[in-house]
Design an enzyme around this catalytic site. Structure first.
Site, PDB file in Angstrom:
ATOM      1  N   TRP A  96      34.744  37.856  69.723  1.00 37.23           N
ATOM      2  CA  TRP A  96      34.026  38.255  70.950  1.00 37.23           C
ATOM      3  C   TRP A  96      32.988  37.217  71.324  1.00 37.23           C
ATOM      4  O   TRP A  96      32.836  36.866  72.501  1.00 37.23           O
ATOM      5  CB  TRP A  96      33.395  39.629  70.790  1.00 37.23           C
ATOM      6  CG  TRP A  96      34.386  40.729  70.596  1.00 37.23           C
ATOM      7  CD1 TRP A  96      34.503  41.541  69.500  1.00 37.23           C
ATOM      8  CD2 TRP A  96      35.424  41.140  71.505  1.00 37.23           C
ATOM      9  NE1 TRP A  96      35.540  42.424  69.681  1.00 37.23           N
ATOM     10  CE2 TRP A  96      36.122  42.202  70.888  1.00 37.23           C
ATOM     11  CE3 TRP A  96      35.822  40.702  72.766  1.00 37.23           C
ATOM     12  CZ2 TRP A  96      37.200  42.847  71.501  1.00 37.23           C
ATOM     13  CZ3 TRP A  96      36.900  41.339  73.382  1.00 37.23           C
ATOM     14  CH2 TRP A  96      37.576  42.391  72.756  1.00 37.23           C
ATOM     15  N   ASP A 129      25.343  40.698  72.920  1.00 38.74           N
ATOM     16  CA  ASP A 129      26.436  41.653  73.021  1.00 38.74           C
ATOM     17  C   ASP A 129      26.217  42.667  71.895  1.00 38.74           C
ATOM     18  O   ASP A 129      26.290  42.328  70.720  1.00 38.74           O
ATOM     19  CB  ASP A 129      27.767  40.906  72.836  1.00 38.74           C
ATOM     20  CG  ASP A 129      28.982  41.833  72.889  1.00 38.74           C
ATOM     21  OD1 ASP A 129      28.801  43.063  72.920  1.00 38.74           O
ATOM     22  OD2 ASP A 129      30.114  41.299  72.896  1.00 38.74           O
ATOM     23  N   LYS A 135      32.312  52.379  71.908  1.00 37.67           N
ATOM     24  CA  LYS A 135      32.133  52.406  70.461  1.00 37.67           C
ATOM     25  C   LYS A 135      31.079  53.432  70.038  1.00 37.67           C
ATOM     26  O   LYS A 135      31.342  54.250  69.190  1.00 37.67           O
ATOM     27  CB  LYS A 135      31.768  51.024  69.942  1.00 37.67           C
ATOM     28  CG  LYS A 135      32.984  50.126  69.771  1.00 37.67           C
ATOM     29  CD  LYS A 135      33.065  48.988  70.717  1.00 37.67           C
ATOM     30  CE  LYS A 135      34.405  48.290  70.634  1.00 37.67           C
ATOM     31  NZ  LYS A 135      34.397  46.995  71.293  1.00 37.67           N
TER      32      LYS A 135
END
Ligand SMILES: *Cc1c(COP(=O)(O)O)cnc(C)c1O
Length: 362
Positions: free
Chosen positions: A101, A171, A195
């Site tokens: 990511w 992030d 999540k």
């Protein structure tokens, strides 16, 4: 029967939240309709989105000089939105590559400016958080980007880099709301909701006010933070139902005692699994103690066939989505906020039994 779902995302939601959503499904309070059916401009819905923001501000202790935005497009859209809006002075940013990511954020930003890699842990399949030397940071960067918790590899920054006046952008998709964070240390925080916050479809952005306003000329209207700040996340139709679910999750979290209490529970859950992994002769954690995530815990047996057997038997026993990411192999247990302690206790008991039945001497 409900299973224990160890998926990296979308993931479990608190059962209590799902039950409230069920009870309010056909008729929200005295509105005579489902939240799914409501006009986003209605008075009822206005109260929901406002409550979601108020709760998030309270739970995360977000200072007044930060804006909270409820967007769509996932964390992945932020990989472009952040550089488009923040690379406006020197068109330059620093990145730490701690996983897939983090690398995607870096690759996307390269389309909009000059990107500097400060450190990477790719040499060892991103199994650790690299040491950072602030002397190597770009003094004139428009921002410094990290991925705080690396979902695929199970690593987390134990401390934040000191970027001085350069805004730190993080992030936090897979660790937001898992423990307290000092929001004032960040210029911008973003997270896909699926999540730890809500169902998929909502992206939360927390941005310091002084970073809102400018954007590169090519930036589409929908990709400008200003657009959403000026319209209270209602420039267009927001992900209404997801925001409602976030409100329920935050109410649940607050009732539980907030992020301090959540952290204690998460530490306890993670310790149950790590302690077992560190003494097992069959299963091993892939991440060294100083870099370990509380949320995502990868582990291996070292034998691909045995891994496969374990995943298959675990699935049959009601522990689902334990197969590791294809880039790491083995197993991964994602134990987000909504995973009950009992789920981890039962998983560890199952692993012990599996080790006994399949280990040396059998
Ligand atoms: C899941 C995840 C993403 C991708 O999120 P989308 O909402 O699917 O775009 C990005 N970063 C991290 C750390 C993640 O865990």
């Amino acid at each position: 029967m409900r299973v224990y779902n160890f998926s990296a995302g979308p993931s479990m939601l608190p059962e209590e939240v799902l039950k409230t959503a069920r009870d309010e499904m056909l008729c929200y309070k005295d509105s005579g309709q489902s939240v799914m059916e409501m006009s986003h401009r209605s008075k009822e819905y206005g109260a929901i989105i406002e409550a979601a923001e108020t709760l998030l501000r309270r739970v995360m202790n977000i200072p007044d000089n930060y804006k909270v935005l409820f967007l769509q497009g996932g964390a992945s859209s932020q990989f472009a939105m952040v550089p488009l809006n923040l690379m406006v002075k020197n068109k330059k940013a620093d990145f730490v590559l701690t996983g897939a990511w983090a690398k995607k954020a870096y690759k996307e930003a390269q389309r909009y400016g000059s990107c500097n890699v400060i450190a990477s842990s790719e040499d060892k399949t991103f199994s650790y958080i690299p040491a950072l030397d602030p002397a190597t940071f770009s003094k004139d960067a428009d921002y410094f980007h990290i991925c705080l918790n690396n979902t695929i590899y199970g690593t987390k920054f134990a401390e934040l880099p000191d970027t001085g006046d350069v805004p730190l952008v993080a992030d936090m998709s897979s660790c937001i709301l898992s423990e307290p964070v000092d929001v004032s240390k960040f210029g911008l925080i973003y997270a896909g909701a699926q999540k730890n916050m809500a169902p998929a479809g909502l992206t939360v952005v927390i941005i310091r006010e002084d970073l809102v306003g400018e954007a590169q000329d090519i930036t589409p209207t929908m990709f400008r933070y200003t657009t959403h700040v000026e319209n209270g996340s209602m420039f267009n139709t927001p992900p209404c139902y997801c925001i409602y679910m976030l409100k329920l999750v935050l109410e649940w979290l607050e009732k539980l005692g907030g992020l301090e209490a959540m952290k204690k529970i998460n530490e306890k859950k993670a310790a149950l699994l790590y302690d077992y992994l560190d003494q097992s002769e069959m299963f091993h954690a892939t991440v060294a103690p100083g870099s370990r995530s509380l949320m995502n815990i990868p582990f291996v047996t070292g034998d691909a066939e045995l891994d496969k057997k374990f995943v298959s038997e675990a699935t049959a026993a009601g522990f689902v989505n334990l197969k590791g990411h294809r880039s790491v192999g083995g197993m991964r247990a994602s134990i987000y906020n909504a995973m009950p302690t009992e789920g981890v206790e039962k998983l560890v008991a199952f692993m012990k039994e599996f080790e006994k039945n399949n280990g040396k001497g059998n």
